[in-house]
Write a protein that holds these residues in place. Structure first.
Motif, PDB file in Angstrom:
ATOM      1  N   TYR A   1       0.837  -1.199   0.000  1.00 57.29           N
ATOM      2  CA  TYR A   1       0.000   0.000   0.000  1.00 57.29           C
ATOM      3  C   TYR A   1       0.867   1.242   0.000  1.00 57.29           C
ATOM      4  O   TYR A   1       1.994   1.238   0.492  1.00 57.29           O
ATOM      5  CB  TYR A   1      -0.961   0.014   1.194  1.00 57.29           C
TER       6      TYR A   1
ATOM      7  N   ASN B   1       8.417   2.179   1.888  1.00 54.74           N
ATOM      8  CA  ASN B   1       9.270   1.912   3.049  1.00 54.74           C
ATOM      9  C   ASN B   1      10.531   1.188   2.558  1.00 54.74           C
ATOM     10  O   ASN B   1      10.804   1.157   1.350  1.00 54.74           O
ATOM     11  CB  ASN B   1       8.496   1.100   4.103  1.00 54.74           C
ATOM     12  N   CYS B   2      11.264   0.597   3.469  1.00 53.14           N
ATOM     13  CA  CYS B   2      12.539  -0.039   3.068  1.00 53.14           C
ATOM     14  C   CYS B   2      12.305  -1.150   2.049  1.00 53.14           C
ATOM     15  O   CYS B   2      12.978  -1.204   1.009  1.00 53.14           O
ATOM     16  CB  CYS B   2      13.266  -0.580   4.296  1.00 53.14           C
ATOM     17  N   HIS B   3      11.354  -2.048   2.345  1.00 51.27           N
ATOM     18  CA  HIS B   3      11.107  -3.172   1.427  1.00 51.27           C
ATOM     19  C   HIS B   3      10.551  -2.657   0.093  1.00 51.27           C
ATOM     20  O   HIS B   3      10.812  -3.233  -0.962  1.00 51.27           O
ATOM     21  CB  HIS B   3      10.118  -4.168   2.043  1.00 51.27           C
TER      22      HIS B   3
ATOM     23  N   GLN C   1       4.640   0.547  -0.228  1.00 47.40           N
ATOM     24  CA  GLN C   1       5.138  -0.077   1.004  1.00 47.40           C
ATOM     25  C   GLN C   1       4.840  -1.576   0.980  1.00 47.40           C
ATOM     26  O   GLN C   1       3.722  -1.986   0.681  1.00 47.40           O
ATOM     27  CB  GLN C   1       4.431   0.519   2.231  1.00 47.40           C
TER      28      GLN C   1
ATOM     29  N   ASP D   1       5.114  -4.503   3.791  1.00 50.52           N
ATOM     30  CA  ASP D   1       5.426  -4.579   5.227  1.00 50.52           C
ATOM     31  C   ASP D   1       5.202  -5.962   5.834  1.00 50.52           C
ATOM     32  O   ASP D   1       5.137  -6.085   7.058  1.00 50.52           O
ATOM     33  CB  ASP D   1       4.651  -3.510   6.012  1.00 50.52           C
ATOM     34  N   GLU D   2       5.086  -6.974   4.981  1.00 42.56           N
ATOM     35  CA  GLU D   2       4.941  -8.339   5.495  1.00 42.56           C
ATOM     36  C   GLU D   2       6.216  -9.125   5.177  1.00 42.56           C
ATOM     37  O   GLU D   2       6.637  -9.177   4.019  1.00 42.56           O
ATOM     38  CB  GLU D   2       3.751  -9.047   4.815  1.00 42.56           C
TER      39      GLU D   2
ATOM     40  N   VAL E   1      14.822 -10.362  12.769  1.00 42.28           N
ATOM     41  CA  VAL E   1      14.658 -10.513  14.225  1.00 42.28           C
ATOM     42  C   VAL E   1      13.483 -11.455  14.463  1.00 42.28           C
ATOM     43  O   VAL E   1      12.352 -11.141  14.081  1.00 42.28           O
ATOM     44  CB  VAL E   1      14.398  -9.155  14.917  1.00 42.28           C
TER      45      VAL E   1
ATOM     46  N   ASP F   1      11.080 -12.002  11.741  1.00 41.33           N
ATOM     47  CA  ASP F   1      10.562 -10.789  11.095  1.00 41.33           C
ATOM     48  C   ASP F   1      11.689 -10.102  10.331  1.00 41.33           C
ATOM     49  O   ASP F   1      12.747  -9.833  10.901  1.00 41.33           O
ATOM     50  CB  ASP F   1       9.999  -9.829  12.160  1.00 41.33           C
ATOM     51  N   ILE F   2      11.453  -9.847   9.046  1.00 43.38           N
ATOM     52  CA  ILE F   2      12.447  -9.079   8.275  1.00 43.38           C
ATOM     53  C   ILE F   2      12.133  -7.613   8.550  1.00 43.38           C
ATOM     54  O   ILE F   2      11.285  -7.009   7.903  1.00 43.38           O
ATOM     55  CB  ILE F   2      12.380  -9.412   6.769  1.00 43.38           C
ATOM     56  N   GLU F   3      12.800  -7.084   9.561  1.00 36.12           N
ATOM     57  CA  GLU F   3      12.416  -5.747  10.039  1.00 36.12           C
ATOM     58  C   GLU F   3      13.013  -4.634   9.193  1.00 36.12           C
ATOM     59  O   GLU F   3      12.574  -3.495   9.292  1.00 36.12           O
ATOM     60  CB  GLU F   3      12.794  -5.554  11.507  1.00 36.12           C
ATOM     61  N   HIS F   4      13.980  -4.992   8.336  1.00 34.93           N
ATOM     62  CA  HIS F   4      14.598  -3.949   7.521  1.00 34.93           C
ATOM     63  C   HIS F   4      15.288  -4.567   6.317  1.00 34.93           C
ATOM     64  O   HIS F   4      15.698  -5.727   6.358  1.00 34.93           O
ATOM     65  CB  HIS F   4      15.622  -3.172   8.362  1.00 34.93           C
TER      66      HIS F   4
ATOM     67  N   TRP G   1      14.178   4.411   5.950  1.00 40.96           N
ATOM     68  CA  TRP G   1      13.846   4.188   7.356  1.00 40.96           C
ATOM     69  C   TRP G   1      12.360   4.495   7.587  1.00 40.96           C
ATOM     70  O   TRP G   1      11.996   5.657   7.809  1.00 40.96           O
ATOM     71  CB  TRP G   1      14.721   5.067   8.252  1.00 40.96           C
ATOM     72  N   GLY G   2      11.534   3.490   7.530  1.00 42.49           N
ATOM     73  CA  GLY G   2      10.099   3.665   7.789  1.00 42.49           C
ATOM     74  C   GLY G   2       9.536   4.804   6.962  1.00 42.49           C
ATOM     75  O   GLY G   2       9.860   4.930   5.765  1.00 42.49           O
TER      76      GLY G   2
ATOM     77  N   VAL H   1       8.867   6.514  13.708  1.00 40.96           N
ATOM     78  CA  VAL H   1       9.396   7.178  12.508  1.00 40.96           C
ATOM     79  C   VAL H   1      10.268   6.250  11.655  1.00 40.96           C
ATOM     80  O   VAL H   1      10.423   6.474  10.452  1.00 40.96           O
ATOM     81  CB  VAL H   1      10.157   8.461  12.935  1.00 40.96           C
ATOM     82  N   VAL H   2      10.821   5.218  12.259  1.00 41.23           N
ATOM     83  CA  VAL H   2      11.693   4.313  11.478  1.00 41.23           C
ATOM     84  C   VAL H   2      11.106   2.910  11.344  1.00 41.23           C
ATOM     85  O   VAL H   2      11.766   2.012  10.808  1.00 41.23           O
ATOM     86  CB  VAL H   2      13.114   4.238  12.089  1.00 41.23           C
ATOM     87  N   ALA H   3       9.881   2.711  11.805  1.00 39.97           N
ATOM     88  CA  ALA H   3       9.284   1.363  11.761  1.00 39.97           C
ATOM     89  C   ALA H   3       8.862   1.012  10.337  1.00 39.97           C
ATOM     90  O   ALA H   3       8.095   1.747   9.708  1.00 39.97           O
ATOM     91  CB  ALA H   3       8.085   1.293  12.701  1.00 39.97           C
ATOM     92  N   ASN H   4       9.387  -0.099   9.855  1.00 39.36           N
ATOM     93  CA  ASN H   4       9.008  -0.599   8.523  1.00 39.36           C
ATOM     94  C   ASN H   4       7.931  -1.672   8.596  1.00 39.36           C
ATOM     95  O   ASN H   4       7.275  -1.966   7.601  1.00 39.36           O
ATOM     96  CB  ASN H   4      10.226  -1.211   7.827  1.00 39.36           C
ATOM     97  N   THR H   5       7.829  -2.320   9.752  1.00 37.94           N
ATOM     98  CA  THR H   5       6.855  -3.407   9.902  1.00 37.94           C
ATOM     99  C   THR H   5       6.127  -3.248  11.235  1.00 37.94           C
ATOM    100  O   THR H   5       6.656  -2.642  12.184  1.00 37.94           O
ATOM    101  CB  THR H   5       7.541  -4.799   9.896  1.00 37.94           C
TER     102      THR H   5
ATOM    103  N   ARG I   1       7.428  -4.974  18.927  1.00 34.56           N
ATOM    104  CA  ARG I   1       8.565  -5.397  19.767  1.00 34.56           C
ATOM    105  C   ARG I   1       9.073  -4.253  20.626  1.00 34.56           C
ATOM    106  O   ARG I   1       9.326  -4.421  21.818  1.00 34.56           O
ATOM    107  CB  ARG I   1       9.712  -5.888  18.882  1.00 34.56           C
TER     108      ARG I   1
END
Lengths: 164, 143
Positions: A26, A63-65, A75, A77-78, A109, A112-115, A137-138, B16-20, B26
């Motif tokens: 989205y 976002n990053c992904h 974005q 985000d999954e 983590v 979760d692929i957080e970044h 970054w987000g 501000v930096v959260a991608n997921t 967490r």
């Protein structure tokens, strides 16, 4: 592009892997408030002095992904979507000693692929053996940063390259 | 609701930096000011705040407050929170449904069942059923 029926600021792209699997995504047209942007910029520049902002305006469009796998258009985000892209699009894991510019990095983590980001410089002695990454970054900006200097947990990282 | 003890600066930094949604969960879950928010407000107050705050025009700050309250609810008993949250439509809240599903998956059961049995029953086999998201274990006893 499809407009969301639940929020007028959201829209979705028809995004597929090369094998035709749908990737949920989205775009969010809202941006973070200016005072938040400036406050966070000061905090993060102080915390990560080596960071360099590549873009100057925050955006929630991607976002990053979305930067790495969606051409900066949306974005993603999954973590399941990112894994599906890696699998379907033919990404192969690369060992840290063979990393090259252009490779993809993911930060994991607890599954979760957080970044994620793209390698700009591989880890060479001149960079203190830290790869230099460009990543989003987000809802903030795109940032150039050493691999271990970001708000993301770099304990478990993996590098990938498309090699068909 | 009183947010004066909320560590807003830190929560904004994370947002501000959260991608997921998992990243946000967490970091917010372990924040002491969110734990305090849960301790100083009842479930009805917290869930009402969410239901009255969701709208398409909310600002970034409003979003941080809603996420903080939603994750504060994960520190409350599941038997209070789940019925209250079932009445709230989270579809219009970015990461609302995803965060709620993570919260639900991480609730642990407070249910204790006591069964009177003879002192020496025999060998307890390995668990027949065990749920990852609770501490309920079903075991078979061989007499």
């Amino acid at each position: 592009m499809r407009k969301s029926i639940v929020n007028p600021h959201w829209s979705h792209l028809d995004l597929e892997t090369t094998k035709g699997n749908q990737i949920s995504n989205y775009q969010d047209s809202q941006v973070i408030d200016k005072n938040i942007e400036n406050g966070c910029r000061d905090i993060y520049k102080n915390r990560y002095p080596a960071m360099v902002e590549r873009t100057t305006s925050p955006t929630s469009i991607y976002n990053c992904h979305g930067m790495v796998f969606g051409s900066r258009r949306t974005q993603i985000d999954e973590s399941t979507s990112v894994r599906k892209i890696l699998e379907d699009d033919g990404y192969k894991k690369v060992s840290p000693e063979n990393v090259m510019a252009g490779d993809v990095i993911i930060y994991i983590v607890n599954g979760d692929i957080e970044h994620s980001g793209i390698v700009v410089h591989p880890p060479i002695p001149e960079n203190f053996n830290q790869a230099i990454i460009i990543s989003k970054w987000g809802p903030f900006t795109e940032v150039l940063h050493p691999v271990h200097q970001s708000p993301y947990d770099s304990t478990t990282i993996e590098y990938y390259r498309i090699d068909k | 609701m009183d947010f004066k003890n909320l560590n807003l600066k830190k929560l904004i930094e994370i947002y501000v930096v959260a991608n997921t949604a998992d990243y946000l969960y967490r970091h917010y879950k372990s924040d002491t000011s969110i734990i305090q928010l849960a301790q100083s407000n009842d479930t009805t107050t917290l869930s009402s705040y969410i239901s009255h705050s969701i709208n398409p025009e909310i600002s970034s700050i409003d979003l941080v407050y809603i996420y903080a309250v939603l994750i504060a609810l994960s520190h409350k008993p599941a038997n209070e929170v789940i019925p209250a949250m079932q009445k709230i439509d989270l579809a219009g809240l970015r990461w609302g449904k995803k965060l709620w599903s993570i919260c639900k998956a991480n609730f642990t059961s407070n249910l204790i069942v006591t069964i009177d049995l003879p002192q020496s029953l025999g060998k307890i086999e390995t668990p027949i059923i065990q749920w990852d998201t609770s501490n309920i274990v079903v075991q078979k006893v061989i007499v």
